[in-house]
Design a protein around this motif. Structure first.
Motif, mmCIF file in Angstrom:
data_model
loop_
_atom_site.group_PDB
_atom_site.id
_atom_site.type_symbol
_atom_site.label_atom_id
_atom_site.label_comp_id
_atom_site.label_asym_id
_atom_site.label_seq_id
_atom_site.Cartn_x
_atom_site.Cartn_y
_atom_site.Cartn_z
ATOM 1 N N ALA A 194 14.633 -2.034 17.606
ATOM 2 C CA ALA A 194 13.571 -1.424 16.796
ATOM 3 C C ALA A 194 13.588 0.095 16.930
ATOM 4 O O ALA A 194 14.006 0.651 17.943
ATOM 5 C CB ALA A 194 12.220 -1.979 17.227
ATOM 6 N N ILE A 195 13.118 0.750 15.874
ATOM 7 C CA ILE A 195 13.035 2.210 15.882
ATOM 8 C C ILE A 195 11.726 2.639 16.517
ATOM 9 O O ILE A 195 10.650 2.150 16.170
ATOM 10 C CB ILE A 195 13.118 2.750 14.445
ATOM 11 N N GLU A 196 11.835 3.542 17.462
ATOM 12 C CA GLU A 196 10.647 4.068 18.155
ATOM 13 C C GLU A 196 10.273 5.420 17.562
ATOM 14 O O GLU A 196 11.122 6.145 17.058
ATOM 15 C CB GLU A 196 10.940 4.199 19.651
ATOM 16 N N ALA A 197 9.007 5.756 17.663
ATOM 17 C CA ALA A 197 8.505 7.053 17.185
ATOM 18 C C ALA A 197 9.023 7.326 15.773
ATOM 19 O O ALA A 197 9.711 8.311 15.505
ATOM 20 C CB ALA A 197 8.923 8.170 18.150
ATOM 21 N N TRP A 198 8.652 6.442 14.845
ATOM 22 C CA TRP A 198 9.188 6.477 13.483
ATOM 23 C C TRP A 198 8.978 7.814 12.776
ATOM 24 O O TRP A 198 9.751 8.191 11.884
ATOM 25 C CB TRP A 198 8.547 5.364 12.654
ATOM 26 N N TYR A 199 7.934 8.538 13.153
ATOM 27 C CA TYR A 199 7.609 9.780 12.462
ATOM 28 C C TYR A 199 8.674 10.854 12.675
ATOM 29 O O TYR A 199 8.831 11.764 11.853
ATOM 30 C CB TYR A 199 6.233 10.301 12.910
ATOM 31 N N TRP A 200 9.428 10.743 13.782
ATOM 32 C CA TRP A 200 10.503 11.721 14.010
ATOM 33 C C TRP A 200 11.610 11.601 12.971
ATOM 34 O O TRP A 200 11.927 12.587 12.288
ATOM 35 C CB TRP A 200 11.065 11.578 15.423
ATOM 36 N N PRO A 201 12.242 10.435 12.836
ATOM 37 C CA PRO A 201 13.317 10.346 11.836
ATOM 38 C C PRO A 201 12.843 10.570 10.405
ATOM 39 O O PRO A 201 13.536 11.222 9.617
ATOM 40 C CB PRO A 201 13.858 8.918 12.019
ATOM 41 N N VAL A 202 11.649 10.051 10.072
ATOM 42 C CA VAL A 202 11.163 10.227 8.706
ATOM 43 C C VAL A 202 10.897 11.702 8.415
ATOM 44 O O VAL A 202 11.297 12.244 7.375
ATOM 45 C CB VAL A 202 9.884 9.390 8.477
ATOM 46 N N GLY A 203 10.230 12.373 9.359
ATOM 47 C CA GLY A 203 9.936 13.795 9.167
ATOM 48 C C GLY A 203 11.200 14.641 9.077
ATOM 49 O O GLY A 203 11.314 15.524 8.217
ATOM 50 N N VAL A 204 12.170 14.357 9.944
ATOM 51 C CA VAL A 204 13.418 15.128 9.939
ATOM 52 C C VAL A 204 14.211 14.870 8.661
ATOM 53 O O VAL A 204 14.797 15.787 8.086
ATOM 54 C CB VAL A 204 14.256 14.796 11.193
ATOM 55 N N LEU A 205 14.232 13.620 8.209
ATOM 56 C CA LEU A 205 14.973 13.310 6.988
ATOM 57 C C LEU A 205 14.375 14.012 5.775
ATOM 58 O O LEU A 205 15.110 14.509 4.908
ATOM 59 C CB LEU A 205 15.004 11.795 6.762
ATOM 60 N N VAL A 206 13.063 14.075 5.705
ATOM 61 C CA VAL A 206 12.421 14.793 4.603
ATOM 62 C C VAL A 206 12.772 16.281 4.663
ATOM 63 O O VAL A 206 13.118 16.909 3.653
ATOM 64 C CB VAL A 206 10.892 14.592 4.639
ATOM 65 N N PHE A 207 12.716 16.846 5.885
ATOM 66 C CA PHE A 207 13.102 18.261 6.067
ATOM 67 C C PHE A 207 14.556 18.475 5.659
ATOM 68 O O PHE A 207 14.900 19.457 4.993
ATOM 69 C CB PHE A 207 12.888 18.674 7.519
ATOM 70 N N ALA A 208 15.433 17.545 6.071
ATOM 71 C CA ALA A 208 16.862 17.672 5.779
ATOM 72 C C ALA A 208 17.136 17.601 4.283
ATOM 73 O O ALA A 208 17.987 18.331 3.768
ATOM 74 C CB ALA A 208 17.642 16.580 6.510
ATOM 75 N N ILE A 209 16.422 16.723 3.582
ATOM 76 C CA ILE A 209 16.607 16.618 2.128
ATOM 77 C C ILE A 209 16.238 17.938 1.446
ATOM 78 O O ILE A 209 16.935 18.407 0.539
ATOM 79 C CB ILE A 209 15.768 15.450 1.570
ATOM 80 N N ILE A 210 15.155 18.560 1.917
ATOM 81 C CA ILE A 210 14.745 19.848 1.338
ATOM 82 C C ILE A 210 15.790 20.922 1.615
ATOM 83 O O ILE A 210 16.194 21.679 0.724
ATOM 84 C CB ILE A 210 13.374 20.268 1.900
ATOM 85 N N ALA A 211 16.277 20.989 2.869
ATOM 86 C CA ALA A 211 17.265 22.007 3.245
ATOM 87 C C ALA A 211 18.589 21.788 2.520
ATOM 88 O O ALA A 211 19.208 22.740 2.012
ATOM 89 C CB ALA A 211 17.484 21.983 4.765
ATOM 90 N N GLU A 212 19.052 20.531 2.453
ATOM 91 C CA GLU A 212 20.303 20.237 1.748
ATOM 92 C C GLU A 212 20.148 20.498 0.256
ATOM 93 O O GLU A 212 21.098 20.924 -0.411
ATOM 94 C CB GLU A 212 20.718 18.784 1.977
ATOM 95 N N GLY A 213 18.957 20.238 -0.275
ATOM 96 C CA GLY A 213 18.713 20.523 -1.685
ATOM 97 C C GLY A 213 18.844 22.003 -1.981
ATOM 98 O O GLY A 213 19.410 22.402 -3.005
ATOM 99 N N PHE A 214 18.358 22.842 -1.068
ATOM 100 C CA PHE A 214 18.501 24.293 -1.224
ATOM 101 C C PHE A 214 19.972 24.694 -1.192
ATOM 102 O O PHE A 214 20.435 25.501 -2.010
ATOM 103 C CB PHE A 214 17.732 25.012 -0.116
ATOM 104 N N SER A 215 20.725 24.128 -0.236
ATOM 105 C CA SER A 215 22.151 24.430 -0.141
ATOM 106 C C SER A 215 22.889 23.969 -1.389
ATOM 107 O O SER A 215 23.743 24.686 -1.930
ATOM 108 C CB SER A 215 22.746 23.758 1.109
ATOM 109 N N PHE A 216 22.566 22.766 -1.868
ATOM 110 C CA PHE A 216 23.222 22.218 -3.064
ATOM 111 C C PHE A 216 22.904 23.076 -4.282
ATOM 112 O O PHE A 216 23.778 23.333 -5.127
ATOM 113 C CB PHE A 216 22.752 20.781 -3.267
#
Length: 325
Positions: free
Chosen positions: A108-130
């Protein structure tokens, strides 16, 4: 690297990937998500790839030497090819291995808010780069479709960054989907499936990059537009009457070799032919500035020889004299 746009896109992608890699790894430590581990390695590999592209651009600027009389322009192709290898091995194969392990031993995934929050941040950052890569590519893409731009671009950096950023965005969506399904169902297998999909995606992109950069390494001719400009520039209708045959080869993204046999008047003197060749070279460089190495061979045009076609034995890749096809 003469294309400042290419450098800008690479630097933007490098900055984004370094920040994202660090954030993803922290999220992995807190959550134990294999998708986050695969994505952190993916971003780290992408950062290394951007470093390779910058290094290749720097090495390509070296002056020609007696051992390398045509310079080092192809260094950029070599480092772009290395990028595809890194993406295949470090990115794709690692993600597939990690996904396979997670599917067979899910947790099971622990502290789910970490991966979800980071993935949202990463999508925004990668979107800027793209977005930056798209903007800079549009300055040279012209009316070409994106597919043709990636296939025909002689400078490898922008197509590489475009494909990397596109793959990164799709990978982030897959990782978010894997983490989300694992949280909704309580089954960690979904996290492994997301990781496996990321690996397959990276390998597919790596294969496309390898195929395109291999073609550049082997040596590609100038585009149709450049070839037409060169032929039009060579002929002046006076001393130079036509191009009998011509070969072009990219020595680097911004350096073109032109070799042509040109028809001159049969009664021209040697001085007149030499002056005509020099004038033709100037016209070629004006029409196509990247044509920096030019060899023009004067000849007398023959209708009979033209009707017979070019001798394949004199054509690169053709059969040797005395041998039949």
């Amino acid at each position: 690297m003469s294309a400042s746009g290419g450098t800008k896109a690479i630097v933007a992608a490098l900055a984004a990937n370094l920040a994202i890699a660090a954030a993803k790894f922290v999220a992995f430590l807190f959550s134990g998500s294999s998708s986050m581990l695969a994505e952190s390695v993916h971003s780290l590999a992408d950062s290394g790839n951007q470093g390779l592209l910058l290094l290749g651009g720097k090495k390509a600027k070296r002056e020609a030497t007696p051992e390398h009389p045509f310079g080092y322009g192809r260094e950029r192709y070599i480092y772009a090819f290395l990028v595809s290898i890194v993406l295949f091995t470090v990115g794709g194969m690692f993600a597939i291995y990690e996904g396979y392990e997670k599917i067979h031993e899910p947790h099971a995934i622990e502290a789910w808010y970490w991966p979800v929050g980071v993935l949202v941040f990463a999508i925004i950052a990668e979107g800027f780069s793209f977005r930056t890569a798209i903007k800079e590519s549009n300055q040279t893409r012209g009316n070409q479709s994106w597919k043709n731009f990636i296939r025909r671009a002689k400078a490898p950096e922008l197509p590489v960054v475009l494909l990397e950023d596109f793959g990164a965005l799709i990978g982030l969506v897959l990782a978010l989907g894997g983490v989300g399904m694992a949280l909704l169902t309580g089954n960690g297998v979904w996290d492994g499936i997301g990781t496996l999909c990321i690996g397959i995606l990276l390998i597919a992109i790596a294969i496309i990059l390898a195929a395109e950069t291999k073609s550049l390494l082997l040596g590609e001719a100038a585009g149709t537009e450049e070839v037409d400009k060169i032929k039009a520039a060579v002929v002046d209708g006076d001393t130079v009457t036509r191009v009998i045959h011509m070969r072009t080869l990219h020595l680097g993204p911004e350096e073109l070799l032109v070799a042509a046999k040109i028809a001159v008047q049969h009664d021209d003197t040697a001085a007149e032919v030499a002056a005509a060749i020099n004038a033709a070279e100037e016209r070629i460089r004006t029409a196509v500035p990247i044509a920096r190495v030019i060899y023009l061979e004067p000849d007398i045009y023959s209708e009979a020889a033209a009707a017979a076609g070019e001798n394949p034995a004199h054509t690169p890749g053709g059969p040797t004299p005395g041998k039949t096809l």
